[in-house]
Write a protein that holds these residues in place. Sequence first.
Motif, mmCIF file in Angstrom:
data_model
loop_
_atom_site.group_PDB
_atom_site.id
_atom_site.type_symbol
_atom_site.label_atom_id
_atom_site.label_comp_id
_atom_site.label_asym_id
_atom_site.label_seq_id
_atom_site.Cartn_x
_atom_site.Cartn_y
_atom_site.Cartn_z
ATOM 1 N N LEU A 246 -32.049 -38.050 -51.976
ATOM 2 C CA LEU A 246 -32.560 -36.723 -52.339
ATOM 3 C C LEU A 246 -33.467 -36.799 -53.557
ATOM 4 N N VAL A 247 -33.096 -37.615 -54.538
ATOM 5 C CA VAL A 247 -33.944 -37.797 -55.720
ATOM 6 C C VAL A 247 -35.296 -38.376 -55.306
ATOM 7 N N LEU A 248 -35.276 -39.366 -54.428
ATOM 8 C CA LEU A 248 -36.510 -40.005 -53.977
ATOM 9 C C LEU A 248 -37.423 -39.008 -53.277
ATOM 10 N N MET A 249 -36.859 -38.163 -52.428
ATOM 11 C CA MET A 249 -37.663 -37.167 -51.722
ATOM 12 C C MET A 249 -38.182 -36.087 -52.675
ATOM 13 N N GLU A 250 -37.354 -35.691 -53.656
ATOM 14 C CA GLU A 250 -37.807 -34.717 -54.651
ATOM 15 C C GLU A 250 -38.980 -35.278 -55.448
ATOM 16 N N GLN A 251 -38.888 -36.566 -55.798
ATOM 17 C CA GLN A 251 -39.971 -37.201 -56.544
ATOM 18 C C GLN A 251 -41.271 -37.170 -55.742
ATOM 19 N N GLN A 252 -41.157 -37.359 -54.429
ATOM 20 C CA GLN A 252 -42.343 -37.402 -53.570
ATOM 21 C C GLN A 252 -42.711 -36.022 -53.024
ATOM 22 N N GLN A 253 -42.007 -34.992 -53.536
ATOM 23 C CA GLN A 253 -42.293 -33.594 -53.190
ATOM 24 C C GLN A 253 -42.197 -33.344 -51.687
ATOM 25 N N VAL A 254 -41.172 -33.931 -51.096
ATOM 26 C CA VAL A 254 -40.895 -33.727 -49.677
ATOM 27 C C VAL A 254 -39.556 -33.001 -49.556
ATOM 28 N N GLY A 255 -39.572 -31.818 -48.952
ATOM 29 C CA GLY A 255 -38.335 -31.066 -48.763
ATOM 30 C C GLY A 255 -37.390 -31.797 -47.826
ATOM 31 N N THR A 256 -36.091 -31.619 -48.025
ATOM 32 C CA THR A 256 -35.097 -32.339 -47.229
ATOM 33 C C THR A 256 -34.088 -31.398 -46.600
ATOM 34 N N VAL A 257 -33.807 -31.626 -45.322
ATOM 35 C CA VAL A 257 -32.713 -30.972 -44.614
ATOM 36 C C VAL A 257 -31.601 -32.009 -44.471
ATOM 37 N N ILE A 258 -30.372 -31.632 -44.808
ATOM 38 C CA ILE A 258 -29.240 -32.553 -44.738
ATOM 39 C C ILE A 258 -28.419 -32.251 -43.492
ATOM 40 N N CYS A 259 -28.156 -33.279 -42.693
ATOM 41 C CA CYS A 259 -27.332 -33.123 -41.502
ATOM 42 C C CYS A 259 -26.097 -34.014 -41.616
ATOM 43 N N PHE A 260 -24.941 -33.405 -41.465
ATOM 44 C CA PHE A 260 -23.691 -34.164 -41.381
ATOM 45 C C PHE A 260 -23.265 -34.190 -39.915
ATOM 46 N N ASN A 261 -23.367 -35.369 -39.301
ATOM 47 C CA ASN A 261 -22.953 -35.560 -37.915
ATOM 48 C C ASN A 261 -21.439 -35.794 -37.868
ATOM 49 N N LYS A 262 -20.888 -35.798 -36.674
ATOM 50 C CA LYS A 262 -19.449 -36.036 -36.455
ATOM 51 C C LYS A 262 -18.589 -34.973 -37.153
ATOM 52 N N GLN A 263 -19.066 -33.735 -37.101
ATOM 53 C CA GLN A 263 -18.316 -32.651 -37.731
ATOM 54 C C GLN A 263 -16.949 -32.462 -37.084
ATOM 55 N N ASP A 264 -16.813 -32.928 -35.847
ATOM 56 C CA ASP A 264 -15.548 -32.775 -35.132
ATOM 57 C C ASP A 264 -14.435 -33.643 -35.707
ATOM 58 N N LEU A 265 -14.785 -34.567 -36.610
ATOM 59 C CA LEU A 265 -13.787 -35.482 -37.170
ATOM 60 C C LEU A 265 -13.151 -34.967 -38.458
ATOM 61 N N VAL A 266 -13.648 -33.851 -38.987
ATOM 62 C CA VAL A 266 -13.092 -33.335 -40.250
ATOM 63 C C VAL A 266 -12.685 -31.877 -40.084
ATOM 64 N N ASN A 267 -11.858 -31.406 -41.001
ATOM 65 C CA ASN A 267 -11.383 -30.024 -40.912
ATOM 66 C C ASN A 267 -12.415 -29.054 -41.496
ATOM 67 N N PRO A 268 -12.295 -27.783 -41.169
ATOM 68 C CA PRO A 268 -13.269 -26.781 -41.655
ATOM 69 C C PRO A 268 -13.356 -26.714 -43.176
ATOM 70 N N GLY A 269 -12.240 -27.005 -43.859
ATOM 71 C CA GLY A 269 -12.266 -26.976 -45.319
ATOM 72 C C GLY A 269 -13.217 -28.009 -45.896
#
Length: 300
Positions: free
Chosen positions: A99-122
């Motif tokens: 994220l720091v690297l992308m901020e430095q290069q002025q590129v917006g970032t979308v974060i995706c967490f895959n495998k959401q089915d493996l963790v609880n909603p909390g």
Amino acid sequence: MQGKIIKGIAGFYYVHVEGAGVFECKAKGIFRKEKIKPLVGDNVEVALISQAEKTGNIVQILKRKNQLARPAVANIDQALVIFAADKPKPNFNLLNRFLVLMEQQQVGTVICFNKQDLVNPGELSRLQEIYGGCGYQVIFASAKDGEGIGEIHKALEGKTTTVAGPSGVGKSSLINLLQPEAGMEVGDISEKIARGKHTTRHSQLIHIQGQAYIVDTPGFSSIYLSGIGQQELKLYFREFQPFEGSCRFQGCSHIHEPGCSVKQALEEGKVSPMRYGDYALLYEELKHGKKYGRGMGKEA
């Protein structure tokens, strides 16, 4: 005709022309003379050689909006960084470095967490609170169940997006869901010129639909923030911005100084302790030129 370079191997460039397919092209000698190298993501003008064989020459590289060094791509609108919610557990230090690297290069970032089915909603709520609270769009997905694919498609609409993430997080599975023909297209290109299958993996641009493209990049396991000064690091942590300028001392590093508004916000729960901890770690790394926790980091 105009198109976009989706891959380059050994002097051949593969240009996607919307509605016409992929053309195998060589770059005119003038580019070498002027020391300009075509990049994946470049919008180019192509002079057709054979419509039937889909061959041509790149005669002009249109003006670039931007150019990234890592990976070497052009005209990127945003980054989509993919981590697994579990198996493997997310390496937040590595994510924060990206994220720091992308901020430095002025590129917006979308974060995706895959495998959401493996963790609880909390746990999903906690991840949303940490990174959504910083101002990032956070998408939770499951390549296994097809969850989140529609939201990713929407985030990609009309944009060229570089997709990155560590190995084992399901990046390829998500890309195959976004564009089922992606693997087939890459295979066709490699077979056509008998190159690429057994060479070092290159970044490649995949057409999703309309004006949506993604740049698939090799997985990473470590990121060192070279070229960033310790005093500018704070500029790349979005959550610090509301408090900048209100510290007791001008030029506050948010590390040791008394009367620091960022540290006050940390105590009040307005800044994530995990994110601040990584900021302090990276600050010391840049200060001393040492690679503390490179590729390791906290799982928080």
